[in-house]
Write a protein that holds these residues in place. Structure first.
Motif, short mmCIF file in Angstrom:
data_model
loop_
_atom_site.label_atom_id
_atom_site.label_comp_id
_atom_site.label_asym_id
_atom_site.label_seq_id
_atom_site.Cartn_x
_atom_site.Cartn_y
_atom_site.Cartn_z
N GLY A 23 46.56 29.70 46.06
CA GLY A 23 45.35 30.60 46.27
C GLY A 23 46.14 31.88 46.72
N ALA A 24 45.06 32.91 46.65
CA ALA A 24 45.54 34.29 47.04
C ALA A 24 46.44 34.50 48.37
N ARG A 25 45.94 33.64 49.17
CA ARG A 25 46.67 33.81 50.55
C ARG A 25 48.23 33.23 50.62
N GLY A 26 48.21 32.39 49.88
CA GLY A 26 49.58 31.78 49.61
C GLY A 26 50.72 32.62 48.77
N LEU A 27 49.94 33.53 48.26
CA LEU A 27 50.77 34.33 47.32
C LEU A 27 51.68 35.44 48.04
N ASP A 51 50.03 44.08 46.18
CA ASP A 51 49.10 44.43 45.52
C ASP A 51 49.75 44.67 44.03
N ASP A 52 51.16 45.06 43.93
CA ASP A 52 51.51 45.38 42.42
C ASP A 52 51.80 43.95 41.92
N LEU A 53 52.18 42.84 42.82
CA LEU A 53 52.26 41.41 42.44
C LEU A 53 51.09 41.02 41.73
N PHE A 54 49.91 41.13 42.54
CA PHE A 54 48.54 40.85 42.08
C PHE A 54 48.31 41.36 40.66
N TYR A 103 44.34 29.97 34.12
CA TYR A 103 42.97 30.24 34.42
C TYR A 103 42.67 30.00 35.79
N LEU A 104 43.10 29.24 36.48
CA LEU A 104 42.68 28.95 37.79
C LEU A 104 43.51 30.17 38.86
N ALA A 105 44.37 30.45 38.50
CA ALA A 105 44.98 31.77 38.95
C ALA A 105 44.18 33.13 38.75
N LEU A 106 43.58 33.15 37.55
CA LEU A 106 42.50 34.33 37.37
C LEU A 106 41.40 34.27 38.10
N LEU A 107 40.83 32.96 38.54
CA LEU A 107 40.01 32.74 39.25
C LEU A 107 40.06 33.25 40.70
N GLU A 108 41.45 32.99 41.16
CA GLU A 108 41.67 33.56 42.36
C GLU A 108 41.62 35.15 42.60
N LEU A 109 42.26 35.59 41.37
CA LEU A 109 42.42 37.00 41.36
C LEU A 109 41.09 37.79 41.06
N ARG A 110 40.13 37.18 40.46
CA ARG A 110 38.97 37.47 40.22
C ARG A 110 38.19 37.90 41.80
N LEU A 111 38.41 36.78 42.75
CA LEU A 111 38.06 36.84 44.05
C LEU A 111 38.55 38.05 44.74
N GLU A 112 39.97 38.24 44.43
CA GLU A 112 40.77 39.06 45.33
C GLU A 112 40.39 40.36 44.82
N ALA A 113 40.17 40.64 43.57
CA ALA A 113 39.68 41.85 43.04
C ALA A 113 38.52 42.54 43.70
N THR A 114 37.68 41.73 44.47
CA THR A 114 36.59 42.05 45.22
C THR A 114 37.09 42.97 46.49
N ARG A 115 38.37 42.67 46.74
CA ARG A 115 38.83 43.60 48.04
C ARG A 115 40.08 44.42 47.68
N ARG A 116 40.47 44.56 46.28
CA ARG A 116 41.49 45.12 45.90
C ARG A 116 41.20 46.02 44.61
N PRO A 117 40.93 47.50 45.11
CA PRO A 117 40.49 48.28 43.74
C PRO A 117 41.34 48.19 42.61
N ALA A 118 42.61 48.45 42.87
CA ALA A 118 43.65 48.30 41.77
C ALA A 118 43.52 46.97 41.08
N LEU A 119 43.52 45.77 41.40
CA LEU A 119 43.50 44.81 40.92
C LEU A 119 42.08 44.89 40.07
N ARG A 120 40.88 45.11 40.58
CA ARG A 120 39.76 45.23 39.98
C ARG A 120 39.53 46.24 38.65
N ALA A 121 40.49 47.32 39.00
CA ALA A 121 40.61 48.02 37.76
C ALA A 121 41.19 47.35 36.52
#
Length: 193
Positions: A23-27, A51-54, A103-121
């Motif tokens: 999950g994102a916390r483990g990254l 953020d860069d890694l995400f 795909y599972l990582a992408l789901l984690e990233l989608r959740l994380e994108a709610t808190r990280r504007p650069a990732l959301r973009a």
């Protein structure tokens, strides 16, 4: 920042595996270094921060999910029928499901994108581009249905992939195939006689 592109790609691939498993916390840089089997501190030499890694992981997943040239050509081969569309949708689901960690990582990233504007973009741009490319290819191939139907198939099949990867017993593979057929038959017009 280091510029060895092969090493950077290996580190981002390792990040995808960590995201899927932990999950994102483990990254963390340390977890990525361990997954990539490189000396501790290597990832921090390639990425400015988490953020860069995400963000890089979000872009890389789409690179790896992109269909190969043969799959792209197959869209334009064969009859332009609902049955052919069912085959193509099933092929996409199988291809995406085969890269389950992505795909599972992408789901984690989608959740994380709610808190990280650069990732959301980054994800917004990649997903929007993916959807519009799917629509354009579908229409260019002369397959039945309009842009809205393609978008609805996209939405429904994405959740089907989520179910298959997270709760595979909800819709076993055979039942999932039947649902794809029913979905396409309900959304796309009947083939001309």
């Amino acid at each position: 920042m280091r510029q060895n592109l092969a090493r950077r790609a290996a580190l981002v691939d390792a990040a995808i595996e960590v995201l899927a498993r932990e999950g994102a916390r483990g990254l963390t840089f340390r977890a990525v270094d361990a997954e990539a089997d490189v000396p501790q501190g290597t990832a921090s030499n390639y990425f400015a921060n988490r953020d860069d890694l995400f963000t890089q992981a979000g872009g890389r997943i789409y690179e790896r999910m992109r269909p190969d040239d043969a799959a792209m050509r197959a869209i334009y081969d064969g009859p332009t029928t609902r049955a052919r569309t069912v085959e193509l949708v099933r092929d996409v689901i199988e291809r995406v499901s085969a890269f389950s960690t992505g795909y599972l990582a992408l789901l984690e990233l989608r959740l994380e994108a709610t808190r990280r504007p650069a990732l959301r973009a980054v994800l917004t741009a990649r997903v929007s581009e993916d959807i519009e490319n799917n629509v354009a290819r579908h229409l260019a191939a002369g397959l039945p249905g309009d842009a809205d139907a393609v978008r609805m198939i996209y939405l429904a099949t994405n959740w089907l992939v989520v179910e298959r990867l997270t709760l595979p017993d909800v819709f076993p593979k055979g039942q999932a195939g039947e649902l794809i057929t029913a979905l396409v038959e309900r959304l796309l017009p009947a083939d001309p006689d």
